[in-house]
Design an enzyme around this catalytic site. Sequence first.
Site, mmCIF file in Angstrom:
data_model
loop_
_atom_site.group_PDB
_atom_site.id
_atom_site.type_symbol
_atom_site.label_atom_id
_atom_site.label_comp_id
_atom_site.label_asym_id
_atom_site.label_seq_id
_atom_site.Cartn_x
_atom_site.Cartn_y
_atom_site.Cartn_z
ATOM 1 N N HIS A 209 60.495 59.563 66.991
ATOM 2 C CA HIS A 209 60.101 60.214 65.732
ATOM 3 C C HIS A 209 59.888 61.718 65.858
ATOM 4 O O HIS A 209 59.528 62.375 64.891
ATOM 5 C CB HIS A 209 58.823 59.583 65.189
ATOM 6 C CG HIS A 209 57.606 59.866 66.032
ATOM 7 N ND1 HIS A 209 57.238 59.092 67.095
ATOM 8 C CD2 HIS A 209 56.699 60.861 65.976
ATOM 9 C CE1 HIS A 209 56.141 59.584 67.653
ATOM 10 N NE2 HIS A 209 55.798 60.673 66.998
HETATM 11 C C1 UD1 Z 1 52.848 63.002 62.829
HETATM 12 C C2 UD1 Z 1 52.314 64.010 63.849
HETATM 13 C C3 UD1 Z 1 52.893 63.699 65.217
HETATM 14 C C4 UD1 Z 1 52.645 62.260 65.594
HETATM 15 C C5 UD1 Z 1 53.130 61.328 64.511
HETATM 16 C C6 UD1 Z 1 52.724 59.934 64.856
HETATM 17 C C7 UD1 Z 1 51.895 66.285 62.986
HETATM 18 C C8 UD1 Z 1 52.406 67.660 62.951
HETATM 19 N N1 UD1 Z 1 52.760 65.372 63.493
HETATM 20 O O1 UD1 Z 1 54.236 63.172 62.741
HETATM 21 O O2 UD1 Z 1 52.290 64.533 66.174
HETATM 22 O O3 UD1 Z 1 53.311 61.985 66.795
HETATM 23 O O4 UD1 Z 1 52.528 61.692 63.259
HETATM 24 O O5 UD1 Z 1 53.364 58.967 64.123
HETATM 25 O O6 UD1 Z 1 50.795 66.018 62.585
HETATM 26 N N2 UD1 Z 1 55.970 59.232 56.163
HETATM 27 C C9 UD1 Z 1 56.020 58.065 55.469
HETATM 28 N N3 UD1 Z 1 54.900 57.289 55.427
HETATM 29 C C10 UD1 Z 1 53.733 57.619 56.022
HETATM 30 C C11 UD1 Z 1 53.695 58.827 56.731
HETATM 31 C C12 UD1 Z 1 54.813 59.618 56.794
HETATM 32 O O7 UD1 Z 1 57.054 57.708 54.907
HETATM 33 O O8 UD1 Z 1 52.754 56.847 55.945
HETATM 34 C C13 UD1 Z 1 57.198 60.084 56.259
HETATM 35 C C14 UD1 Z 1 57.263 61.154 55.187
HETATM 36 O O9 UD1 Z 1 58.589 61.295 54.799
HETATM 37 C C15 UD1 Z 1 56.824 62.386 55.924
HETATM 38 C C16 UD1 Z 1 57.342 62.125 57.333
HETATM 39 O O10 UD1 Z 1 57.213 60.730 57.521
HETATM 40 O O11 UD1 Z 1 57.331 63.568 55.376
HETATM 41 C C17 UD1 Z 1 56.565 62.860 58.399
HETATM 42 O O12 UD1 Z 1 55.161 62.580 58.331
HETATM 43 P P1 UD1 Z 1 54.106 63.623 58.936
HETATM 44 O O13 UD1 Z 1 52.744 63.053 58.885
HETATM 45 O O14 UD1 Z 1 54.300 64.968 58.337
HETATM 46 O O15 UD1 Z 1 54.557 63.774 60.424
HETATM 47 P P2 UD1 Z 1 55.026 62.700 61.471
HETATM 48 O O16 UD1 Z 1 56.462 62.940 61.773
HETATM 49 O O17 UD1 Z 1 54.606 61.349 61.026
HETATM 50 N N1 UDP Z 2 52.665 52.016 67.416
HETATM 51 C C1 UDP Z 2 52.506 50.907 66.579
HETATM 52 N N2 UDP Z 2 53.598 50.420 65.905
HETATM 53 C C2 UDP Z 2 54.829 50.961 66.027
HETATM 54 C C3 UDP Z 2 54.990 52.100 66.880
HETATM 55 C C4 UDP Z 2 53.881 52.604 67.544
HETATM 56 O O1 UDP Z 2 51.412 50.367 66.469
HETATM 57 O O2 UDP Z 2 55.775 50.471 65.406
HETATM 58 C C5 UDP Z 2 51.483 52.556 68.101
HETATM 59 C C6 UDP Z 2 51.642 52.806 69.576
HETATM 60 O O3 UDP Z 2 51.344 51.694 70.325
HETATM 61 C C7 UDP Z 2 50.631 53.898 69.834
HETATM 62 C C8 UDP Z 2 50.588 54.664 68.539
HETATM 63 O O4 UDP Z 2 51.224 53.827 67.566
HETATM 64 O O5 UDP Z 2 49.383 53.343 70.062
HETATM 65 C C9 UDP Z 2 51.298 55.972 68.800
HETATM 66 O O6 UDP Z 2 51.741 56.475 67.671
HETATM 67 P P1 UDP Z 2 53.029 57.402 67.584
HETATM 68 O O7 UDP Z 2 54.048 57.038 68.584
HETATM 69 O O8 UDP Z 2 53.404 57.347 66.161
HETATM 70 O O9 UDP Z 2 52.393 58.831 67.867
HETATM 71 P P2 UDP Z 2 52.284 59.781 69.147
HETATM 72 O O10 UDP Z 2 51.522 59.053 70.186
HETATM 73 O O11 UDP Z 2 53.670 60.131 69.554
HETATM 74 O O12 UDP Z 2 51.568 60.977 68.621
#
Ligand code: UD1
Ligand code: UDP
Length: 367
Positions: A209
């Site tokens: 992601h």
């Molecule tokens: C965010 C964090 C990242 C983390 C990740 C974990 C920041 C800058 N990034 O990235 O460090 O690793 O979360 O998962 O804070 N969206 C949905 N549903 C949701 C949430 C998001 O559809 O519930 C989609 C939306 O299109 C959104 C995109 O995901 O624009 C990105 O979401 P965002 O929270 O901005 O950043 P992540 O890529 O999720």
């Molecule tokens: N995770 C989850 N379901 C999924 C993918 C990840 O529960 O389908 C959990 C994973 O085990 C970890 C957390 O989400 O505990 C990490 O989140 P993510 O990879 O989104 O964020 P990051 O650690 O890269 O910031």
Amino acid sequence: MSPTASHHVVHVTGARPNFPKAAPVIRALSSHGIRQVLVHTGQHYDPVMSEVFFQQLGLPEPDVNLGVGSGSHAHQTAKVMTALEDMFIADPPQLVVVYGDVNSTVAASLVAAKLHIPVAHVEAGLRSFDRTMPEEVNRVVTDSLADLLFTTSPDANVHLGSEGVGADKIHFVGNPMIDTLLSNLEIFDADAIKADLGLVEPYLVATLHRPANVDDPVQAAAVVAALHQAADRRHVVIPLHPRGRASFEAAGLMDHASITVIEPLGYVEFIGLVRGSAGVITDSGGVQEETTMLGVPCLTLRPNTERPVTITHGTNELVTEQTLVTHLDAIINGRRTFDDVTPPLWDGHAGERIAVVIARFLEDARS
Ligand code: UD1
Ligand code: UDP
């Protein structure tokens, strides 16, 4: 959680990785009799990205949900900031606890610091030294503002020291995300999730992601090509983060018979899936740590990691789209072996250590 008394601690969470980090800290602080308020910023909002963690990890319902949702970095961060500023002015907490490196983390730290409210940062000091990652900017800013810095690995202490953070502020406590993993070990059921998904071993799990892997269509296509090569060797199950869905679909991710794309999984189901897998391909921070503890080989599709302890004390290796299959073949052919060591203090008690430090800090502040 009752927000009525005058002394209280506010936890700010908002995105998926925050929840498994916050759960053990909140639990441990409860046994110190400290009044806590849990804020969910609403950065993540899909039930599978948020609510399921509250159900599965024994987290209390958030006292407040700011409902900020998605947006550009500035929009999302600003929405969290304005909402938190109103809240902290109306009822100032004694301490704000922030987790990890997401936008909600840096937003809360900035607001608290400017209102002279102390900040505790859980998972401080991690550095990829790659400022193109939004998380690295969030980490550096948050750490520069924090009063209590809780680290998960010794390298983090070194980074903070070299950035001029006083040793008295830094507490090497271990990894609360690993507390959550270890305390749920008995319920991660690989057979159940395999049966649900109709999977036959051996299989791989992939989670990707990071903006650097999924946002740009050319890069997304290169990642998809590498995943197809992996799928030529083993079935690959991909609980796909919403961020990459459109670009990966456009790049033909699903056009391979041995790739199964599913919605993000609940935490318990996800770790069950990982536990039963032959290996993981990821760019997630948390998954690098979880695979290290589970002894599952992990190939991290990134040029760097802020979690080098998962390489020196774990199962993690950095790969590129070009080298992925060579590393995968080494795993498949049994050529990779791991020392049976785990990172220091990843023992399931980080939350308790954090709570002790916070309780002392609050007591000192009141006296
Ligand atoms: C965010 C964090 C990242 C983390 C990740 C974990 C920041 C800058 N990034 O990235 O460090 O690793 O979360 O998962 O804070 N969206 C949905 N549903 C949701 C949430 C998001 O559809 O519930 C989609 C939306 O299109 C959104 C995109 O995901 O624009 C990105 O979401 P965002 O929270 O901005 O950043 P992540 O890529 O999720
Ligand atoms: N995770 C989850 N379901 C999924 C993918 C990840 O529960 O389908 C959990 C994973 O085990 C970890 C957390 O989400 O505990 C990490 O989140 P993510 O990879 O989104 O964020 P990051 O650690 O890269 O910031």
